[in-house]
Design an enzyme around this catalytic site. Sequence first.
Site, PDB file in Angstrom:
ATOM      1  N   GLY A 197     -57.873  76.622  25.326  1.00 15.37           N
ATOM      2  CA  GLY A 197     -57.555  77.919  25.898  1.00 15.37           C
ATOM      3  C   GLY A 197     -57.235  77.840  27.375  1.00 15.37           C
ATOM      4  O   GLY A 197     -57.968  77.224  28.147  1.00 15.37           O
ATOM      5  N   GLY A 227     -56.936  80.582  29.425  1.00 14.13           N
ATOM      6  CA  GLY A 227     -57.230  81.865  30.043  1.00 14.13           C
ATOM      7  C   GLY A 227     -57.933  81.656  31.373  1.00 14.13           C
ATOM      8  O   GLY A 227     -57.878  80.580  31.975  1.00 14.13           O
ATOM      9  N   PHE A 228     -58.640  82.689  31.822  1.00 13.07           N
ATOM     10  CA  PHE A 228     -59.297  82.600  33.135  1.00 13.07           C
ATOM     11  C   PHE A 228     -60.312  81.462  33.183  1.00 13.07           C
ATOM     12  O   PHE A 228     -60.328  80.666  34.122  1.00 13.07           O
ATOM     13  CB  PHE A 228     -59.993  83.927  33.452  1.00 13.07           C
ATOM     14  N   GLY A 229     -61.167  81.372  32.175  1.00 15.36           N
ATOM     15  CA  GLY A 229     -62.192  80.331  32.170  1.00 15.36           C
ATOM     16  C   GLY A 229     -61.607  78.945  32.007  1.00 15.36           C
ATOM     17  O   GLY A 229     -62.024  77.995  32.682  1.00 15.36           O
ATOM     18  N   GLU A 271     -56.897 102.810  31.673  1.00 16.97           N
ATOM     19  CA  GLU A 271     -55.710 102.396  32.416  1.00 16.97           C
ATOM     20  C   GLU A 271     -54.437 102.682  31.648  1.00 16.97           C
ATOM     21  O   GLU A 271     -53.439 103.145  32.218  1.00 16.97           O
ATOM     22  CB  GLU A 271     -55.835 100.907  32.756  1.00 16.97           C
ATOM     23  N   ASP A 303     -64.905  84.868  26.673  1.00 18.23           N
ATOM     24  CA  ASP A 303     -64.954  85.709  25.476  1.00 18.23           C
ATOM     25  C   ASP A 303     -65.329  84.937  24.219  1.00 18.23           C
ATOM     26  O   ASP A 303     -65.600  85.544  23.181  1.00 18.23           O
ATOM     27  CB  ASP A 303     -63.593  86.389  25.255  1.00 18.23           C
ATOM     28  N   ALA A 363     -63.196  88.744  33.365  1.00 16.17           N
ATOM     29  CA  ALA A 363     -62.765  87.521  34.033  1.00 16.17           C
ATOM     30  C   ALA A 363     -63.831  86.905  34.939  1.00 16.17           C
ATOM     31  O   ALA A 363     -64.025  85.684  34.913  1.00 16.17           O
ATOM     32  CB  ALA A 363     -61.479  87.790  34.817  1.00 16.17           C
TER      33      ALA A 363
END
Length: 421
Positions: free
Chosen positions: A16, A18-20, A176, A309, A324
């Site tokens: 992954g 993503g952010f991590g 949002e 996540d 995040a």
Amino acid sequence: MPRTTIGKRPHIVILGAGFGGIKAAQLLAKEDVDVTIVDKHNYHLFQPLLYQVSTSILSEDEISYPIRAFFQKNDNIDFFMAEATGFDPANNVVKTTHGDVTYDYLIIATGATTNYFGMKSVEEHSYPMKTLRESTLLRNHLIRTFERASRVENDAELKKALMTIIVVGGGPTGIEESGAISELVHSAMKKDYHNLDMNDVDIKLIEATDKVLPMMPEALRNNTVDVLRKKGVDVRLKTAVQDYDGEYITLKHDDKVEKIRTRTVIWAAGVKAQPVVAKLGAEVDRAGRVIVEKTTQVKGFPAIYAIGDSAHFEQDGRPLPTIAPAAYEAAETTVKNIMHVIRGEAQETFVYKDLGSMATIGAGDAVMFKGVMKSKGLFAWIAWMAVHVLRLAGPLTNVTVVFKWVMNYFFGVRMARIIRD
């Protein structure tokens, strides 16, 4: 044959980007190890701004960044474009769509997907917002819907259904999205569609519990609802979705059941871990997140760590939020612990430091909360912008995004309202 890194240095695989995952790789780039990032896409996605793609504020390339571009100066970082499909932990192997990948240490950071809570019909007909493609499809659908409504002349019920937009979920994404759609309708679209009365557009935000933004204090939650209602959003609390067949959504409030005809239901009501996580064979929670130890190691699998996540990490009796900052912090501890193990040292305990919560309600309006500090309105929105710009990848992207935010704030400009097939 299994894909592996040439050489004798420890090989760390990160599932992954993503952010991590990206944070972990950036930290490991400084260490004497080899790293392979595995992801089915060749880009890192800034998910918190997906709603801005769906509502024509930003373009796809402004919230995505090539994975390899992060590591052009790091020879020990490799990228393998493939989707993880399973695991063979006994042999330290990750199975993917393009072959096996061997590892010495594995970090699972595959992120989340949409949770429909078993409602198959809702899954089939609603619009989720967890991927770049989903956000683009939603933007296409919104514009096509108004194009069709502008051509309906003799069917008032159909026109009403086309101009009814329902957002499900009162968390940050739902707040949002509904606020941004209201601004899109009453700014750019009001000027575009001369034969449509935008006052006829019916935007509803549906939340099953008695509150929006549960992580916020009551005063900020109430402010959020007030701002949305001033924008023309019909906020309905304690209202549950029972079904949506693509034509009618069925809602339940107390003992009353209501059917509303609509062609647009946007699902922002929940997330769960990517299904591949459960294939590890470790213990998972109801959302499919794997249970991890205080070191972020997966229970029963000492060479495997999970963050973001993908992981169920409990602190103060509750799992960490799927945001995040939690992924960033877990990545930092995870990298330290892997290096501790490599060096024969004791591992550290991960302690999440809450940086606060924020959500934007629209251009120039947001809410922010940290400890005793509470803020709303323009100041909170500027702080929200600063935090998000600092986390975006690429200086050029930062400039263009800020420019578009300013133009949208002052003039309602939304140049990304195009349909891409």
